[in-house]
Scaffold this motif. Sequence first.
Motif, PDB file in Angstrom:
ATOM      1  N   TRP A  87       0.804  -1.221   0.000  1.00 39.53           N
ATOM      2  CA  TRP A  87       0.000   0.000   0.000  1.00 39.53           C
ATOM      3  C   TRP A  87       0.840   1.275   0.000  1.00 39.53           C
ATOM      4  O   TRP A  87       0.303   2.375   0.139  1.00 39.53           O
ATOM      5  N   VAL A  88       2.150   1.165  -0.136  1.00 42.22           N
ATOM      6  CA  VAL A  88       3.029   2.305   0.127  1.00 42.22           C
ATOM      7  C   VAL A  88       2.862   3.451  -0.860  1.00 42.22           C
ATOM      8  O   VAL A  88       3.301   4.573  -0.576  1.00 42.22           O
ATOM      9  N   ASP A  89       2.240   3.221  -2.009  1.00 47.21           N
ATOM     10  CA  ASP A  89       2.094   4.295  -2.989  1.00 47.21           C
ATOM     11  C   ASP A  89       0.745   4.998  -2.919  1.00 47.21           C
ATOM     12  O   ASP A  89       0.453   5.881  -3.733  1.00 47.21           O
ATOM     13  N   ASN A  90      -0.095   4.612  -1.974  1.00 46.22           N
ATOM     14  CA  ASN A  90      -1.403   5.255  -1.850  1.00 46.22           C
ATOM     15  C   ASN A  90      -1.249   6.735  -1.511  1.00 46.22           C
ATOM     16  O   ASN A  90      -0.343   7.129  -0.782  1.00 46.22           O
ATOM     17  N   ILE A  91      -2.162   7.542  -2.034  1.00 47.29           N
ATOM     18  CA  ILE A  91      -2.098   8.994  -1.868  1.00 47.29           C
ATOM     19  C   ILE A  91      -3.413   9.495  -1.282  1.00 47.29           C
ATOM     20  O   ILE A  91      -4.497   9.185  -1.792  1.00 47.29           O
ATOM     21  N   MET A  92      -3.301  10.283  -0.210  1.00 48.03           N
ATOM     22  CA  MET A  92      -4.480  10.930   0.372  1.00 48.03           C
ATOM     23  C   MET A  92      -4.041  12.250   0.998  1.00 48.03           C
ATOM     24  O   MET A  92      -3.134  12.259   1.829  1.00 48.03           O
ATOM     25  N   SER A  93      -4.676  13.336   0.624  1.00 47.36           N
ATOM     26  CA  SER A  93      -4.482  14.588   1.359  1.00 47.36           C
ATOM     27  C   SER A  93      -5.568  14.686   2.419  1.00 47.36           C
ATOM     28  O   SER A  93      -6.650  14.090   2.291  1.00 47.36           O
ATOM     29  N   SER A  94      -5.300  15.440   3.464  1.00 46.56           N
ATOM     30  CA  SER A  94      -6.306  15.609   4.514  1.00 46.56           C
ATOM     31  C   SER A  94      -7.552  16.293   3.981  1.00 46.56           C
ATOM     32  O   SER A  94      -8.678  15.947   4.350  1.00 46.56           O
ATOM     33  N   LEU A  95      -7.373  17.266   3.102  1.00 52.78           N
ATOM     34  CA  LEU A  95      -8.511  18.023   2.577  1.00 52.78           C
ATOM     35  C   LEU A  95      -9.451  17.133   1.779  1.00 52.78           C
ATOM     36  O   LEU A  95     -10.671  17.125   2.009  1.00 52.78           O
ATOM     37  N   ASP A  96      -8.912  16.339   0.850  1.00 47.64           N
ATOM     38  CA  ASP A  96      -9.782  15.491   0.035  1.00 47.64           C
ATOM     39  C   ASP A  96     -10.382  14.356   0.858  1.00 47.64           C
ATOM     40  O   ASP A  96     -11.507  13.913   0.598  1.00 47.64           O
ATOM     41  N   THR A  97      -9.667  13.879   1.859  1.00 47.47           N
ATOM     42  CA  THR A  97     -10.236  12.875   2.759  1.00 47.47           C
ATOM     43  C   THR A  97     -11.416  13.460   3.522  1.00 47.47           C
ATOM     44  O   THR A  97     -12.456  12.799   3.695  1.00 47.47           O
ATOM     45  N   ALA A  98     -11.286  14.699   3.979  1.00 47.74           N
ATOM     46  CA  ALA A  98     -12.381  15.356   4.691  1.00 47.74           C
ATOM     47  C   ALA A  98     -13.605  15.499   3.797  1.00 47.74           C
ATOM     48  O   ALA A  98     -14.751  15.316   4.244  1.00 47.74           O
ATOM     49  N   LYS A  99     -13.395  15.803   2.530  1.00 52.43           N
ATOM     50  CA  LYS A  99     -14.522  15.928   1.611  1.00 52.43           C
ATOM     51  C   LYS A  99     -15.199  14.578   1.371  1.00 52.43           C
ATOM     52  O   LYS A  99     -16.426  14.501   1.244  1.00 52.43           O
ATOM     53  N   LEU A 100     -14.406  13.505   1.302  1.00 50.27           N
ATOM     54  CA  LEU A 100     -15.000  12.176   1.169  1.00 50.27           C
ATOM     55  C   LEU A 100     -15.894  11.871   2.364  1.00 50.27           C
ATOM     56  O   LEU A 100     -16.989  11.306   2.222  1.00 50.27           O
TER      57      LEU A 100
END
Length: 493
Positions: A303-316
């Motif tokens: 899973w080491v290449d997964n990408i998540m910013s806090s902002l887009d996670t909050a929108k999800l």
Amino acid sequence: MKSHRRPKRWYAGAAAVAVAGIAAGAVIVAATGSASADTDGGNGWRSARLAGQLQAAINQQDFANVLDTIPPGSTAAKRFAPNAAEKDGMEPPVAQIAKRLKSLAATTTPTPIHQNPNLDAAVIELDASGHAISAADVVMSPQYPKGKIVPLDGNLSTDQVRYRAWDDDTWDSNGGQGTIDAIPGRENAPIDFMAPYPASVFKLMVGFGVMQLVDKGQLNLDDTYAYDPTGEPAGSACGGKATKPIRQFFDEMITVSKNESACALTKLLMQKDAVTPLDQQFVDMGLPMLQIKGERPADGGRWVDNIMSSLDTAKLLMILNSSPGPLWTAPNGKPVTKDVLSDASRAYFHQEIADQGLNQVLSTTNWCGRAYPAPGIAQKIADRWVNPTDGTVTADGRVYGQDVRPCQTNAQVSFAHKTGLADTSGNDAGIVQSLPGKNGHNYIVVVNCNLGYRYVDPNRPADPTGIYPVQYSQKYGLLGKAIDGIVAGHHNS
């Protein structure tokens, strides 16, 4: 990636050079005609205020004041090379990580961290209907040791950050500066930031993908799935063959962050050819910093290449919060609503994160009453984890050993959330809602940081024998408590 028509930015007086307030309510007003949705008067002062307070709260925790148990280039770094799970970006099994922490404590001499950590914190303050009335995103790194407020537009988005994909070695050796762009076309963005690795928070993306397949009729939660990881490498934390109902895999993946179950559901998505379309859907919805990358077809691991910013996670998470009407406008000009998932799927998914058993990051209620770690968000724990006889919490073999009933009685909020942990990753993402009779605590909060279990607080006390060890800096809990106080203060002011 070229930006679509740029939404209007809202500035607020002296804060203009530091933050573009988002007037998210204004977008909602235009779509719904709800005059009560926007109390900003169109100038974004609420968001400017929230951003400044979030930046101050992050600085107050002094995240650079931690010790590194495996300093780069040290003897410990050579002795404690990453195991297979860590190389895959996973939290090792419970017994292994407890043993590893004990070995580190007994055989290494922690030294001060060699540079400021990377941290990404997003907060979206919600009104009674669940719509955004203010939002803020602050990033911190060796380049921005006092934090940098990210300008946001009316769609809760930004094109002002050149996001880089996380890499441990690059962070250690290159001054925390990333080298691989996570989003193409951002080379001239004024903020350059390597987004921390999301660890198990990535399971929110897997869960979203599974529930979409359920909505399309391609899966049923009561279907039995025979997971076969034949061909996985030695030492994988994905485990062996397992046959279970999909809802059991899902529950284990979300509530106790079981890696084996996440591997199974990730492989299931790959078998359904659903990963690439899911990544494209995230981009199309205006969530380009949500991407599932590089998983192994054999077992769904790596899973080491997964990408998540806090902002887009909050929108999800806003989608899971089931707020009516448009939430934001996608790059194609279409409104994004909760209906990207069915009512039943949203309700199920929300209940799963509400049943979270690992309340040990922004909230630390599982250790209620201990002097360390410090109290975080004052959440009520799901009853399923609490022993009715002695009040202690046990979650998938993790014995926390504290009577949490006093904290249950004094709880202010529910916290539907997902945590993430690796040696260089500490994360928490969730929806905070006031409990009945408690007001002013409605918001979404996401904190991603590279302070994982490799880093410890100075003067950290030893854990009691037989008790699940504290794996995160207590600074996370202190930040969670500070953010909760900020939002509650807005309601009471």
